[in-house]
Structures are given as C-alpha cells and as structure tokens.
Design an enzyme around this catalytic site. Structure first.
Site, PDB file in Angstrom:
ATOM      1  N   ASP A 418      -7.723  -4.978  15.601  1.00 42.98           N
ATOM      2  CA  ASP A 418      -7.536  -5.253  14.170  1.00 42.98           C
ATOM      3  C   ASP A 418      -8.565  -6.286  13.735  1.00 42.98           C
ATOM      4  OD1 ASP A 418      -5.898  -6.155  11.595  1.00 42.98           O
ATOM      5  OD2 ASP A 418      -4.930  -4.325  12.327  1.00 42.98           O
ATOM      6  N   ASP A 419      -8.224  -7.099  12.764  1.00 34.35           N
ATOM      7  CA  ASP A 419      -9.158  -8.042  12.144  1.00 34.35           C
ATOM      8  C   ASP A 419      -9.730  -9.049  13.147  1.00 34.35           C
ATOM      9  OD1 ASP A 419     -10.519  -9.291  10.152  1.00 34.35           O
ATOM     10  OD2 ASP A 419      -8.768  -9.798   8.954  1.00 34.35           O
ATOM     11  N   LYS A 492      -9.217   1.561  10.776  1.00 31.51           N
ATOM     12  CA  LYS A 492      -8.265   1.055   9.774  1.00 31.51           C
ATOM     13  C   LYS A 492      -9.111   0.379   8.704  1.00 31.51           C
ATOM     14  CE  LYS A 492      -4.537  -2.414   9.385  1.00 31.51           C
ATOM     15  NZ  LYS A 492      -3.610  -3.223  10.192  1.00 31.51           N
ATOM     16  N   ASP A 494      -9.091  -1.641   5.389  1.00 27.83           N
ATOM     17  CA  ASP A 494      -8.126  -2.504   4.709  1.00 27.83           C
ATOM     18  C   ASP A 494      -8.715  -3.071   3.412  1.00 27.83           C
ATOM     19  OD1 ASP A 494      -6.151  -4.271   4.067  1.00 27.83           O
ATOM     20  OD2 ASP A 494      -6.219  -5.405   5.932  1.00 27.83           O
ATOM     21  N   GLY A 539      -0.040   0.645  -0.542  1.00 26.47           N
ATOM     22  CA  GLY A 539       0.740   1.574  -1.367  1.00 26.47           C
ATOM     23  C   GLY A 539       0.338   1.615  -2.830  1.00 26.47           C
ATOM     24  N   ARG A 556      -1.099   3.230   4.645  1.00 21.95           N
ATOM     25  CA  ARG A 556      -0.031   2.238   4.619  1.00 21.95           C
ATOM     26  C   ARG A 556       0.692   2.370   3.290  1.00 21.95           C
ATOM     27  NH1 ARG A 556      -0.746  -2.723   7.210  1.00 21.95           N
ATOM     28  NH2 ARG A 556       0.402  -3.626   5.474  1.00 21.95           N
ATOM     29  N   ASP A 560       2.613  -6.050   4.379  1.00 18.78           N
ATOM     30  CA  ASP A 560       2.745  -6.255   5.833  1.00 18.78           C
ATOM     31  C   ASP A 560       4.197  -6.402   6.269  1.00 18.78           C
ATOM     32  OD1 ASP A 560       0.069  -6.316   5.525  1.00 18.78           O
ATOM     33  OD2 ASP A 560      -0.246  -8.168   6.652  1.00 18.78           O
TER      34      ASP A 560
END
Ligand code: GLA
Length: 746
Positions: A418-419, A492, A494, A539, A556, A560
């Site tokens: 991830d990040d 992913k 984001d 969303g 997503r 979170d």
C-alpha cells in the site's frame, strides 16, 4: 465557569450521567482557555480573566479555537469542600477526572503537577504519534490531599497544558469531575486471550490502579452458549497490589461466555465484565491433498499466467496437471502455473496434487478472453497492519508466512504494497523510483511470481498519496510502464491527492469523477500483462454504477474501515445493502480490507479490537458480499484462531463462487439481518446475523418463508462443515451478540 455541586442540582444532573448520583461529585462543563504556551499559566495566582470561556465537552476545532500543531492551556477554578475528603473510601485522596484530550496533556493543581499523558514535543517535528497514540482516552488523576495541595473550601486552580498534533484538539466528549475516591473505581477487569492448544486459555486480569492494596472477592462463571449450560462456577478471595491474574481453561470448539464479578470487601460494591473468548469452528483440514482454490480463472491472450494450485494437506506435495493448453508450464514442486496462452477460449484443466497420504484432483476452467478477476481477489495488503512503516522486508515476511502457514493453499495469493513506497523525487527521466525501504522492486516481483504470488502496488491520480508520497499525475503512462517492468499485477489507485485538482476546477460533472480513472486504465491496458485495477475513491458519485465502465476490477465503496463494530457494521451492513446488482465476475464492490489478526496502521501492532463473534461476522459477510478479501494483519503473527477464521474452504468457496452474485439482505429487524446469495450450483448461501448487543435464540421455523425452507433438502452449517439433522433444523439456535450462523441451503 459552570461548576455544579450535584447535591444542589440533583434533578438536572440526573439526566447527565449516573455517576452524578454520588452526593459529593463536582461536575464542571466549562473552563478558561488560551492558545499558546507559558509556564506562568500553571500558577494559581495568574490572572486569566481575559481568557476565552470554552466548553470541555466540545473539541477546540468545533469551538473555532483550533490549536493544530501547537499548545493551549485550560484553567478551571473550583471550590472543593472538605466534606469530599470525608466521603473518600481511600483516606486522604481525591480524584480528578478529565475528558478525552487530543493529544497529550500535563495537569497541575494549584501549581503542582498531578498527572500527564503522552510526551509533549518541543517542536512539532519531535511529535510522535506512536507515543501519543493513547488518544482518545480520558484521564484519571489521583491527588494526595494530605500534603496541602488542595485548598479546602477555597478557590483551587486546575491548569491543563495540552498539545494537539492535528485535527480536533483539546478536551472533548466528557465533563471534568472531582470526586471522592471510591475503591471500586480503582479496579479494572480485563480478559487476555492466550494461545489455544488442546484447550482455550484466557487470563482474567484484575488490575488495581491505586497505590494501596485492595481486597475483595471474585465470582467467575463459564457458560456454554450452544448447549446453554454452565460449565464452571467458582469464587475466590483476592488481595491486589497492582494486578492479579486468574487463568481460565475452556473448550476451544464452542462459544463460551465467561463472566467475572468483583466485589470490594469494604464497600461491598461490585463490578462485572464478560467476554466470549476465541473458539474454533473450522474442522481440521485432511492430511490428504484437498483443493481449496477458485474453479475459474481469467487471463487475457498472451498475458502471463501466475496461478498457484491451492491444495492443503501434508507437505511435501508434488503437483501435476492434465490438459494444459499450449504455452503453460507447471512448477511441479511449488505448484505454480506459468506461461501464457495465445488463443482465446475456455480450457478445462485437471490439477493434481500428491503427498504421503494420497492424491487428489480438481478441475479448473481457464478462460482466456477479455475478463480477468473472475472471482474476487484473495491476498494480503500492508496498510491495516504496517501503515506507512511498510518495507520490502515486511512484505516478504508476510508473503513467506502465507506459504509457511498454508494460507496460500487456500488461494490467498495477492501480495500488495500500500502507501509509502515511492522516493521523494522521480529520477532524471521522470520515472518513479522506490525509496530506501524497497531496495529492489523488480527482484521482489520476480521472487513473488516464482512462489506463485501476484504483486500489487499503490498510487494516486493526484500529485501525492494520502500518506504524502508521490502520486502519478502527469506521469500515468510512464508509471504504468514502470509497473509493468516491476511485474505489477494489481494497482490500487487512490483518489486522495487528486482532491486538489478536482477542487481547483469547477467541473463537478459525472465525467470529472471518471476522468483520472479512465486515463490510468488506458495505459495499464497497453501493458503486456494483466493488471487488476482497484480503484479507491471512497464511493463518490456512486462509483458502483460506473466502475465497470472505467474497466475497474473493483471499487472501494466507502471510506476507510477500522477494527470496531461500529465501523464494521456501517461499512459491511449499511453501506453494502443496495450494491448487489453491481457485482459481476471481473467487477467487484470493495468494502475495504480485513481487520482480523494483529493490525495497527503503524509499526506498533495490536490485536484487533473486534470480538470473537464480530470476526466470524466479518469473514462471513465478506464471503457473502463477494468482496475482495485482502488480509490486513501481519501474516507472520497469525495465530490458530485467525488461521481458522481465514482458511475455512467452504466459507471461501462462497466468496469465490463462479456465479459471482453478491448477497442481498432479505430480512431485517432490530435484532437480526438475513443476507442471501445464490451460488453456481443452484444452492443458496445464507447469513443470519445477530446485530443486537445480546445473545439471541432463533428458531429456523420462524424464518421459513424468508429461507424458503419448504423447498430445501439439506441445510449445511458452513463454518462447522456439517449438514444439520432434521432435529437441529427445527430446534433453537443460539447466536452470540454480533455473531452469525452461515448456512448453505441445497
Ligand atoms: C486511503 C485509503 C487507505 C490507504 C491509505 C494510505 O486512506 O483509503 O486504504 O490506502 O489511503 O495512505
């Protein structure tokens, strides 16, 4: 300054909090407040008359008194009557209770330090989130009134120095209370889950927060929820200096409710706590090979196939296959299919595994065509455990543990960073490069692929990621190429830093939400490999309605997730209830990553705060939702309970069902929700969830219509992997609070 003596305002305070029933409590809702820092502010004689009046119940941001990255001081003037001392059960002491404080504090009474929490930084750079992590937390400071600090019947000054790193700031969500010290309030009851062996083990920890010894007695009961019988009950007298531990042994295969009541010897006051410790429902896997993986797999023509044969059973195991299409080879020791297939079409392959106990076969349909991710991705992601502290070493440790502990034999094969992996700057050619925590991305990718894993990474369409690392804006094509060179199989993407671009333009059209995602997908599709496209924008603009249009493999659907029932309930139940029409093979709703095991979003990991049954609910619901199941904990530290939670092949088969239908709620009331989905073989998977705060008893008969019981020949308890007998079908089922019965109706 509002100071309330509860005996004066009994009726008014009664509605605030039960603790106000005590006649001597002093309750304070306001204080004087100033931004900045000055040692003089602690002195009782300091003149604070020009300071602002602030509420102690609302954070400073709400009151427009923001102190982000700075200090502030509260001062509270209070008259404390001598009678408070007489009321104290602990002679000579009184207690000052402060509300939640964001983030750290130092508290003085009449100039004397009486307590502090966290470490105050000298500069903001010195601030450590890891140390000050205890927010949100109330403060309980005991004051020894024998040494002259308290001025009885006169003005006393409580001065609280606070530091706020970000957001909110200051005191909130409670009142300041000055109370006599009651013995029972110094006691804390907790349960410590121990490793399971043949039995379950829990320690009851009784802590004494006061510095004097406390004496009392405990009554302990263990209750078997399924058979509704009391299995243990005993009393014990105890003296506690700092803490006492009472070990409890219980049956690890059934839900047991453990209740402990502590009674203080002097005051006879009692307190009670209760828990349902870890219990295992998943039966042991056979020693013979058993296939647990997906039965369909999609790949584009010419794209690399990386497919691990997910067989559990004794190791070593050797693998073989029949009907492999041209272009594919099998690593017979590791059980990994590699290669590529040029021709579109459906290929029926027989997968075979053999060990010292036997041999078994499974069918796999390889669909070479335009759609990948025919079943939701299973794997691991670094965020919910390591947060921004992830490193190559930690990624490899979790990947290795997926192999060693056997989770890869259940299909958990995506390994996603991830990040926080990019360096501060791109190289001279504008290429994104990893930072020092990731010495060699290409080698990491090669190693993962060789083991049968797929390699995932994270970026943002903005200039920065949520964690303030470089994003892909204006470098989308170059980044897609770099990801291909490293062997990336999952991106992913984001939104986060893209908010800046979005807000700067006035375009709020539907197209404005799609734009950054279409742009990146165009370049991903130009790469000679399949890259699962996981879009993450929480969303917005009802992404589920257009996720497939931008060719996302999952989106997503919410903000979170975190490891609490409130978060799980809101994201898992509320927010997914209407999304079932949008999930199809290749395109999934993503309610965020799993929150079981050791999580922490930092270098400091802790056990998930979800209860045992909340964890069963979480995994059952994600299986029913056909959701991405990315493990969010450190796999190396997965215990027996968490393994059995994640590796129940019949639960996973629901998630990986090739029909790809997402469950929908078919019945709701204040106690239960029933969710149902149809599976490829015509059977139904049903989750009966107890969303109430109490254990409940239900009778399937009551839900006959909803469950269509008349037409059913067999009902299977999926966690236990057992068909219900006729008698069981029509008897009462006990579902613990926040727990679930997961059934398959044939
Ligand atoms: C956002 C995402 C999370 C995680 C973090 C990383 O909050 O929603 O899942 O990727 O960013 O900073």
């Amino acid at each position: 300054m509002k100071q309330i003596f509860s005996f004066l305002c009994f009726l008014f305070v009664l509605s605030l909090s039960p603790i106000l029933l005590h006649s001597q409590d002093i309750i304070i809702s306001e204080a004087k407040f100033i931004k900045g820092d000055n040692n003089e502010y602690k002195n009782p004689a300091f003149d604070d008359s020009h300071w602002t009046t602030a509420s102690v119940e609302k954070n400073l941001r709400k009151q427009k008194l923001d102190i982000t990255t700075q200090y502030g001081w509260y001062r509270i003037h209070v008259n404390i009557p001598k009678t408070m001392l007489d009321e104290s059960e602990l002679k000579g002491w009184i207690r000052i209770h402060l509300p939640h404080i964001d983030d750290c504090d130092e508290t003085f009474l009449n100039g004397h330090l009486i307590g502090k929490m966290g470490i105050m930084p000298r500069t903001h750079e010195e601030y450590s989130h890891e140390i000050n992590y205890r927010y949100p937390s109330t403060r309980e400071y005991l004051v020894n009134a024998n040494n002259g600090i308290v001025k009885w019947g006169e003005d006393n000054v409580i001065a609280v120095r606070v530091y706020n790193a970000n957001d909110q700031g200051g005191m909130m969500n409670d009142l300041v209370r000055i109370t006599p010290v009651r013995r029972i309030e110094g006691i804390a009851l907790a349960f410590e889950q121990k490793q399971l062996d043949k039995y379950g083990h829990v320690n009851i920890v009784i802590e004494n927060k006061y510095s004097c010894k406390q004496s009392g007695s405990v009554h302990i009961e263990v209750f078997d929820i399924e058979s509704q019988t009391k299995t243990q009950s005993f009393d014990k007298s105890i003296n506690i200096t700092t803490s006492t531990t009472i070990p409890i042994i219980y049956d690890k295969n059934t839900p047991s409710r453990i209740t402990v009541s502590y009674k203080d010897k002097t005051s006879q006051k009692t307190m009670t706590a209760t828990t349902i410790p870890h219990y295992i429902q998943t039966p042991n896997a056979p020693e013979t090979p058993r296939y647990n993986g997906a039965t369909v797999y999609g790949v584009r023509p010419e794209s690399p196939v990386i497919f691990k044969l997910a067989f559990s059973g004794n190791k070593p195991m050797t693998y073989s296959a029949k009907n492999l299409p041209e272009g594919l080879t099998l690593d017979t020791q590791r059980g990994v299919l590699h290669g590529s297939v040029a021709q579109k079409g459906e290929y029926s392959i027989i997968l075979i595994a053999e060990n010292d106990k036997g041999k078994s076969e499974a069918s796999l349909t390889l669909k070479v065509g335009n759609t990948i991710a025919l079943t939701p991705p299973l794997g691991w992601n670094s965020w919910n455990c390591w947060g921004l502290s992830v490193s190559q070493e930690k990624v490899m440790a979790s990947a290795q543990a997926l192999l060693d502990k056997g989770l890869a034999d259940y299909g958990f094969t995506y390994v996603n960073i991830d990040d926080s992996w990019p360096a501060e700057k791109r190289d001279k050619e504008g290429r994104i490069v990893p930072n020092e925590k990731f010495p060699n991305m290409k080698a990491l990718g090669d190693w993962l692929h060789q083991q049968g894993f797929k390699f995932g990474i994270y970026s943002s369409p903005g200039d920065i990621t949520c964690g303030d690392y470089l994003g892909s804006i204006d470098h989308e094509e170059q980044d897609a190429q770099t990801f291909n060179e490293w062997g990336i199989d999952y991106l992913k993407y984001d939104w986060c830093g893209y908010f800046k671009v979005f807000r700067a333009s006035n375009d709020r059209s539907h197209a404005a939400y799609l734009r950054p995602y279409i742009k990146m997908q165009q370049y991903l599709r130009q790469q000679p490999r399949d890259i699962f496209y996981s879009i993450c924008q929480y969303g917005m603009d009802e992404v589920w309605k257009w996720g497939t249009y931008v060719d996302a493999n999952s989106w997503r659907t919410t903000g979170d997730i975190t490891d609490t029932w409130a978060s799980l309930y809101d994201i898992g139940f509320n927010k997914q209830a209407n999304l079932y029409p949008y999930a199809t093979p290749g395109h999934w709703n993503d309610p965020d990553m799993l929150i079981v095991g050791k999580v922490g979003w930092s270098s400091q990991l802790r056990n998930t705060r979800l209860s045992t049954d909340e964890q069963y609910t979480h995994i059952s619901l994600w299986a029913l939702l056909a959701a991405n199941m990315l493990i969010g904990c450190d796999v190396a530290q997965i215990d027996e309970f968490t393994f059995n939670l994640l590796c129940n092949n019949e639960v996973l088969a629901i998630n990986q069902d090739p029909l790809g239908q997402q469950a929908k709620p078919i019945f709701k009331n204040e106690h239960i929700q029933i969710w149902s989905r149809q599976l490829a073989d015509g059977s139904y998977a049903i989750g009966i969830f107890n969303i109430s705060n109490e254990d409940i008893n239900i009778n399937f008969n009551e839900y006959k219509d909803k469950l269509n019981l008349q037409k059913i020949s067999t009902i299977r308890d999926v966690w236990r992997q057992k068909d219900l007998t006729n008698e069981q079908v029509f008897s009462v089922y006990h579902i613990p609070t926040h727990g679930v019965k997961l059934l398959r109706l044939f």
